[in-house]
Design a protein around this motif. Sequence first.
Motif, PDB file in Angstrom:
ATOM      1  N   LEU A  93      -5.024  -7.044   6.743  1.00 30.49           N
ATOM      2  CA  LEU A  93      -4.939  -5.827   5.946  1.00 30.49           C
ATOM      3  C   LEU A  93      -4.536  -4.678   6.868  1.00 30.49           C
ATOM      4  CD1 LEU A  93      -5.325  -4.366   3.253  1.00 30.49           C
ATOM      5  CD2 LEU A  93      -7.698  -4.012   3.888  1.00 30.49           C
ATOM      6  N   VAL A  94      -3.337  -4.147   6.629  1.00 25.66           N
ATOM      7  CA  VAL A  94      -2.807  -3.031   7.402  1.00 25.66           C
ATOM      8  C   VAL A  94      -2.866  -1.805   6.508  1.00 25.66           C
ATOM      9  CG1 VAL A  94      -0.784  -2.151   8.619  1.00 25.66           C
ATOM     10  CG2 VAL A  94      -1.274  -4.587   8.634  1.00 25.66           C
ATOM     11  N   ARG A  95      -3.327  -0.683   7.056  1.00 22.13           N
ATOM     12  CA  ARG A  95      -3.377   0.526   6.248  1.00 22.13           C
ATOM     13  C   ARG A  95      -2.990   1.740   7.072  1.00 22.13           C
ATOM     14  NH1 ARG A  95      -9.654   2.184   4.984  1.00 22.13           N
ATOM     15  NH2 ARG A  95     -10.229   2.633   7.131  1.00 22.13           N
ATOM     16  N   ALA A  96      -2.588   2.790   6.353  1.00 21.29           N
ATOM     17  CA  ALA A  96      -2.228   4.062   6.971  1.00 21.29           C
ATOM     18  C   ALA A  96      -3.143   5.132   6.405  1.00 21.29           C
ATOM     19  CB  ALA A  96      -0.778   4.398   6.674  1.00 21.29           C
ATOM     20  N   ARG A  97      -3.533   6.050   7.289  1.00 25.58           N
ATOM     21  CA  ARG A  97      -4.403   7.146   6.859  1.00 25.58           C
ATOM     22  C   ARG A  97      -3.766   8.470   7.226  1.00 25.58           C
ATOM     23  NH1 ARG A  97     -10.214   5.231   8.800  1.00 25.58           N
ATOM     24  NH2 ARG A  97     -10.167   7.380   9.502  1.00 25.58           N
ATOM     25  N   HIS A 106      -1.397   0.833   2.076  1.00 24.15           N
ATOM     26  CA  HIS A 106      -2.001  -0.391   2.606  1.00 24.15           C
ATOM     27  C   HIS A 106      -1.175  -1.577   2.158  1.00 24.15           C
ATOM     28  CE1 HIS A 106      -3.890  -0.440  -1.408  1.00 24.15           C
ATOM     29  NE2 HIS A 106      -3.907  -1.739  -1.240  1.00 24.15           N
ATOM     30  N   ASP A 107      -1.299  -2.657   2.916  1.00 22.17           N
ATOM     31  CA  ASP A 107      -0.530  -3.861   2.634  1.00 22.17           C
ATOM     32  C   ASP A 107      -1.255  -5.052   3.237  1.00 22.17           C
ATOM     33  OD1 ASP A 107       1.600  -5.092   1.450  1.00 22.17           O
ATOM     34  OD2 ASP A 107       3.113  -4.323   2.833  1.00 22.17           O
ATOM     35  N   GLU A 108      -1.188  -6.196   2.577  1.00 22.13           N
ATOM     36  CA  GLU A 108      -1.707  -7.436   3.147  1.00 22.13           C
ATOM     37  C   GLU A 108      -0.531  -8.174   3.764  1.00 22.13           C
ATOM     38  OE1 GLU A 108      -4.027  -9.726   0.393  1.00 22.13           O
ATOM     39  OE2 GLU A 108      -5.784  -8.483   0.783  1.00 22.13           O
ATOM     40  N   VAL A 109      -0.635  -8.469   5.048  1.00 23.43           N
ATOM     41  CA  VAL A 109       0.465  -9.067   5.800  1.00 23.43           C
ATOM     42  C   VAL A 109       0.090 -10.501   6.172  1.00 23.43           C
ATOM     43  CG1 VAL A 109       1.902  -8.869   7.856  1.00 23.43           C
ATOM     44  CG2 VAL A 109       1.020  -6.803   6.743  1.00 23.43           C
ATOM     45  N   HIS A 124       5.011  -4.521  11.488  1.00 23.65           N
ATOM     46  CA  HIS A 124       5.061  -4.350  10.031  1.00 23.65           C
ATOM     47  C   HIS A 124       5.371  -2.902   9.684  1.00 23.65           C
ATOM     48  CE1 HIS A 124       4.252  -5.170   5.853  1.00 23.65           C
ATOM     49  NE2 HIS A 124       3.456  -4.130   5.809  1.00 23.65           N
ATOM     50  N   ARG A 125       6.379  -2.722   8.837  1.00 26.76           N
ATOM     51  CA  ARG A 125       6.743  -1.394   8.337  1.00 26.76           C
ATOM     52  C   ARG A 125       5.965  -1.169   7.045  1.00 26.76           C
ATOM     53  NH1 ARG A 125      10.840   1.691   9.751  1.00 26.76           N
ATOM     54  NH2 ARG A 125      11.795  -0.072  10.825  1.00 26.76           N
ATOM     55  N   LEU A 126       5.126  -0.138   7.051  1.00 22.83           N
ATOM     56  CA  LEU A 126       4.238   0.131   5.925  1.00 22.83           C
ATOM     57  C   LEU A 126       4.709   1.379   5.184  1.00 22.83           C
ATOM     58  CD1 LEU A 126       1.573  -0.494   4.415  1.00 22.83           C
ATOM     59  CD2 LEU A 126       0.405   0.894   6.122  1.00 22.83           C
ATOM     60  N   ALA A 127       5.009   1.222   3.905  1.00 26.03           N
ATOM     61  CA  ALA A 127       5.400   2.366   3.069  1.00 26.03           C
ATOM     62  C   ALA A 127       4.155   3.169   2.713  1.00 26.03           C
ATOM     63  CB  ALA A 127       6.087   1.872   1.800  1.00 26.03           C
ATOM     64  N   THR A 128       4.289   4.500   2.714  1.00 29.79           N
ATOM     65  CA  THR A 128       3.151   5.372   2.434  1.00 29.79           C
ATOM     66  C   THR A 128       3.488   6.361   1.330  1.00 29.79           C
ATOM     67  OG1 THR A 128       3.810   6.958   4.134  1.00 29.79           O
ATOM     68  CG2 THR A 128       2.334   5.191   4.816  1.00 29.79           C
ATOM     69  N   SER A 129       2.463   6.923   0.734  1.00 32.18           N
ATOM     70  CA  SER A 129       2.652   7.907  -0.339  1.00 32.18           C
ATOM     71  C   SER A 129       2.672   9.339   0.192  1.00 32.18           C
ATOM     72  CB  SER A 129       1.538   7.759  -1.376  1.00 32.18           C
ATOM     73  OG  SER A 129       0.284   7.969  -0.758  1.00 32.18           O
ATOM     74  N   ALA A 130       2.282   9.534   1.441  1.00 32.38           N
ATOM     75  CA  ALA A 130       2.281  10.843   2.089  1.00 32.38           C
ATOM     76  C   ALA A 130       2.440  10.611   3.589  1.00 32.38           C
ATOM     77  CB  ALA A 130       0.984  11.595   1.797  1.00 32.38           C
ATOM     78  N   ARG A 131       2.556  11.681   4.354  1.00 35.62           N
ATOM     79  CA  ARG A 131       2.733  11.534   5.804  1.00 35.62           C
ATOM     80  C   ARG A 131       1.455  10.976   6.440  1.00 35.62           C
ATOM     81  NH1 ARG A 131       6.480  13.087   9.209  1.00 35.62           N
ATOM     82  NH2 ARG A 131       5.963  13.194  11.417  1.00 35.62           N
ATOM     83  N   VAL A 137      -5.138  -1.818  11.559  1.00 33.37           N
ATOM     84  CA  VAL A 137      -5.402  -3.119  10.958  1.00 33.37           C
ATOM     85  C   VAL A 137      -6.904  -3.217  10.792  1.00 33.37           C
ATOM     86  CG1 VAL A 137      -5.164  -5.624  11.201  1.00 33.37           C
ATOM     87  CG2 VAL A 137      -3.395  -4.111  12.117  1.00 33.37           C
ATOM     88  N   THR A 138      -7.364  -3.259   9.551  1.00 36.91           N
ATOM     89  CA  THR A 138      -8.804  -3.224   9.317  1.00 36.91           C
ATOM     90  C   THR A 138      -9.461  -4.591   9.472  1.00 36.91           C
ATOM     91  OG1 THR A 138      -8.482  -3.461   6.953  1.00 36.91           O
ATOM     92  CG2 THR A 138      -8.672  -1.238   7.803  1.00 36.91           C
ATOM     93  N   ARG A 139      -8.751  -5.670   9.133  1.00 34.86           N
ATOM     94  CA  ARG A 139      -9.332  -7.000   9.273  1.00 34.86           C
ATOM     95  C   ARG A 139      -8.261  -8.068   9.111  1.00 34.86           C
ATOM     96  NH1 ARG A 139     -11.576  -6.627   3.437  1.00 34.86           N
ATOM     97  NH2 ARG A 139      -9.998  -7.828   2.353  1.00 34.86           N
ATOM     98  N   CYS A 140      -8.567  -9.243   9.590  1.00 30.85           N
ATOM     99  CA  CYS A 140      -7.746 -10.433   9.332  1.00 30.85           C
ATOM    100  C   CYS A 140      -8.700 -11.528   8.857  1.00 30.85           C
ATOM    101  CB  CYS A 140      -7.025 -10.877  10.589  1.00 30.85           C
ATOM    102  SG  CYS A 140      -5.675  -9.802  11.083  1.00 30.85           S
ATOM    103  N   ARG A 141      -8.243 -12.298   7.895  1.00 30.45           N
ATOM    104  CA  ARG A 141      -9.059 -13.374   7.350  1.00 30.45           C
ATOM    105  C   ARG A 141      -8.204 -14.629   7.244  1.00 30.45           C
ATOM    106  NH1 ARG A 141      -7.255 -13.717   2.147  1.00 30.45           N
ATOM    107  NH2 ARG A 141      -6.524 -11.790   1.212  1.00 30.45           N
ATOM    108  N   PRO A 142      -8.812 -15.782   7.143  1.00 33.63           N
ATOM    109  CA  PRO A 142      -8.018 -17.020   7.014  1.00 33.63           C
ATOM    110  C   PRO A 142      -7.144 -16.970   5.766  1.00 33.63           C
ATOM    111  CG  PRO A 142     -10.326 -17.526   7.417  1.00 33.63           C
ATOM    112  CD  PRO A 142     -10.239 -16.051   7.188  1.00 33.63           C
ATOM    113  N   ALA A 143      -5.929 -17.468   5.891  1.00 29.42           N
ATOM    114  CA  ALA A 143      -5.024 -17.528   4.742  1.00 29.42           C
ATOM    115  C   ALA A 143      -5.518 -18.613   3.804  1.00 29.42           C
ATOM    116  CB  ALA A 143      -3.603 -17.820   5.201  1.00 29.42           C
ATOM    117  N   ALA A 144      -5.476 -18.329   2.523  1.00 24.97           N
ATOM    118  CA  ALA A 144      -5.970 -19.285   1.527  1.00 24.97           C
ATOM    119  C   ALA A 144      -4.950 -20.357   1.223  1.00 24.97           C
ATOM    120  CB  ALA A 144      -6.329 -18.568   0.235  1.00 24.97           C
TER     121      ALA A 144
END
Length: 144
Positions: A93-97, A106-109, A124-131, A137-144
């Motif tokens: 989980l990648v996010r921008a603040r 935010h995006d799941e990569v 990873h290029r993350l699109a945002t709604s504001a600057r 990267v908040t966490r990584c988990r096993p891929a399902a």
Amino acid sequence: MSETHATTPPSAPVFPPGRYGRRRAPGRRRPWLVVAVAVLLVGVLGLVSARLYRQYGDPNYRAEVVTYTDITDRQVVVDFRVTVPPGGAAVCLVRARSRDGAEVGHDEVPVAAAPGQRHLEVRHRLATSARPLLGEVTRCRPAA
């Protein structure tokens, strides 16, 4: 002259009659109730810990932000390093603040390692709604 005793025998407390209300006989012990409550408590704790483990990830899946660059009003590029079990796959989980701490994107990569590989470098290029102010990267988990 009659003899008076200043102390009472330790076998049973003596209360003046009519004071402190009616005395009850000691109740029955219910050991099965204590056992049932203990089993219920252990079960609830087990469920909570399993949920937290799923939510916050496996220690075998770690992510570390290397850098975040190319910050504009609509994007941020996040470079990060992921550690997975050999040949494993993860979803990060990648996010921008923004400056005020609000999440602006935010995006799941999904990432996958080659057989025998444990460490991955990901961009990873993350699109945002504001600057954004930062990318993380908040966490990584096993891929399902």
